[in-house]
Write a protein that holds these residues in place. Structure first.
Motif, PDB file in Angstrom:
ATOM      1  N   ASP A 146       9.402   3.413  -6.059  1.00 43.96           N
ATOM      2  CA  ASP A 146       8.451   3.319  -7.166  1.00 43.96           C
ATOM      3  C   ASP A 146       7.628   2.048  -7.050  1.00 43.96           C
ATOM      4  N   ARG A 147       6.365   2.134  -7.459  1.00 43.73           N
ATOM      5  CA  ARG A 147       5.494   0.977  -7.374  1.00 43.73           C
ATOM      6  C   ARG A 147       6.025  -0.193  -8.212  1.00 43.73           C
TER       7      ARG A 147
ATOM      8  N   THR B 153       0.820  -1.209   0.000  1.00 43.75           N
ATOM      9  CA  THR B 153       0.000   0.000   0.000  1.00 43.75           C
ATOM     10  C   THR B 153       0.855   1.261   0.000  1.00 43.75           C
ATOM     11  N   PHE B 154       1.921   1.251   0.775  1.00 39.10           N
ATOM     12  CA  PHE B 154       2.713   2.465   0.947  1.00 39.10           C
ATOM     13  C   PHE B 154       4.067   2.398   0.243  1.00 39.10           C
TER      14      PHE B 154
ATOM     15  N   ILE C 180       4.637   3.152  -2.758  1.00 38.84           N
ATOM     16  CA  ILE C 180       4.778   4.302  -3.652  1.00 38.84           C
ATOM     17  C   ILE C 180       5.375   5.503  -2.923  1.00 38.84           C
ATOM     18  N   ASP C 181       5.233   5.565  -1.593  1.00 41.69           N
ATOM     19  CA  ASP C 181       5.813   6.666  -0.818  1.00 41.69           C
ATOM     20  C   ASP C 181       7.291   6.456  -0.533  1.00 41.69           C
ATOM     21  N   VAL C 182       7.768   5.213  -0.641  1.00 41.53           N
ATOM     22  CA  VAL C 182       9.159   4.904  -0.340  1.00 41.53           C
ATOM     23  C   VAL C 182       9.957   4.642  -1.608  1.00 41.53           C
TER      24      VAL C 182
END
Length: 369
Positions: free
Chosen positions: A321-322, A314-315, A317-319
């Motif tokens: 790249d997806r 879920t997170f 993308i914040d750390v």
């Protein structure tokens, strides 16, 4: 008459009597076995954990309730079936997500979906049990085919079955609608409750997750579970003792298939669709990663691994790249395998034993010479 050579018996040391065990109020009663099981297995941490799970959706946002917690419970339930086979049966099956997918597709075909020309339109209270039954029978057949092998051969057979089912649903349009899959798979509205709303779906997933967890905890302490663990450790000796090794292993596959089938129904309702991507090779491996992350030797480890997996997914993308999400999961998987083969729970046990308070060990005093 005094005897010089008579050996004197040293006095026996005084040993403090052991602390009395907690009385079991159901030991000599006619209470059902499940009530005795709950009394003997429930600990204060289980009570506090249950209360926390019940209160969580009332303090969390709908996003965390549905996207994180409910999804972790559903994936954990499917991973629990793999953990039961691997941890207590010594059989690593990569077809558990396939069994869950069979249940989801069967419910979509027998019930209602976005393709009325394919779905039969059965009511949910007939389609859902029938789908679970079909998936359980398929899991039994998979077990019958794979239990005659061990180790890497079992993994390859179950992986081949999973890949074959993926290409079947991908290329078949008359029954599975091919690449597009079957959509609008929503849980029914019962008692005026929309069960796909965040709060109702969370409690629905929690109920079946606790049911699956309690079932595994009960089975592994039952005679069948004890025999299954004996077969895991030494199948030849168990066969010499009169146990039917193949029958026990096939029964374990059937029980794991039942758990995975219920998780597959919930997963179809969570995504509101069933597509070939739901049963692709990626998810076959992800389920193994989830089980290993938490610890296959602990039933609660499947849900812990699922929670970590969902949080990273879920997170991510914040750390990072997806597209790099698999790199993060793969790196964590390697760290767990290298430093704690028993998963996160095994790592926690090691840290407690190393940095926790020292335990007082009582030993029997030596005899005096």
């Amino acid at each position: 008459m005094n005897s010089r050579g008579a050996a004197q018996v040293p006095p026996r040391p005084s040993v403090a009597p052991p602390a009395p065990a907690a009385a079991d109020p159901y030991q000599h009663s006619d209470a059902p076995r499940w009530l005795k099981f709950l009394w003997r297995t429930l600990a204060p941490r289980h009570v506090f954990g249950g209360l926390a799970l019940l209160l969580f959706p009332f303090v969390a946002t709908p996003f965390f309730t549905f996207q994180v917690a409910a999804q972790a419970l559903v994936l954990g339930l499917i991973a629990l079936s793999l953990g039961f086979l691997a941890g207590y049966g010594g059989m690593v099956s990569l077809a558990q997500m396939t069994v869950a997918g069979i249940a989801g597709y069967a419910m979509a075909v027998l019930g209602t979906s976005s393709s009325p020309e394919i779905s039969l339109g059965w009511p949910w209270w007939v389609a859902v049990p029938a789908a679970v039954l079909v998936a359980t029978l398929c899991a039994t057949l998979i077990g019958w085919l794979s239990v005659r092998t061990e180790g890497i051969y079992t993994i390859m057979i179950t992986l081949a079955i999973g890949v074959a089912f993926y290409y079947l649903v991908l290329q078949n349009y008359s029954v599975f609608n091919g690449f597009q899959g079957l959509r609008e798979l929503k849980p029914p509205t019962v008692f005026g409750v929309h069960w796909r709303d965040p709060l109702p779906f969370y409690f629905l997933s929690l109920f079946w997750a606790l049911a699956g967890y309690a079932l595994v905890r009960y089975v592994v302490r039952a005679p069948f579970g004890i025999a299954l663990q004996g077969i895991r450790d030494n199948p030849r000796r168990m066969a010499a003792l009169g146990f039917h090794v193949v029958a026990h292993r096939v029964a374990a596959y059937a029980l794991a298939g039942l758990i995975a089938a219920v998780g597959g129904i919930l997963l179809a309702w969570y995504n509101a669709l069933m597509t070939p991507g739901s049963v692709g090779t990626g998810w076959l491996i992800n389920l193994l990663v989830i089980a290993v992350l938490g610890g296959v030797k602990h039933p609660i480890g499947a849900f812990l691994g699922a929670l970590v997996f969902v949080l990273l997914q879920t997170f991510a993308i914040d750390v990072i790249d997806r597209e790099r999400f698999n790199l993060v999961i793969g790196g964590m998987f390697l760290l767990i395998v290298l430093f704690s083969p028993d998963g996160l729970l095994g790592l926690w046990a090691k840290l407690r034993s190393r940095f926790g308070p020292p335990q007082t060990l009582t030993s029997t005093p030596r005899r005096q010479a």
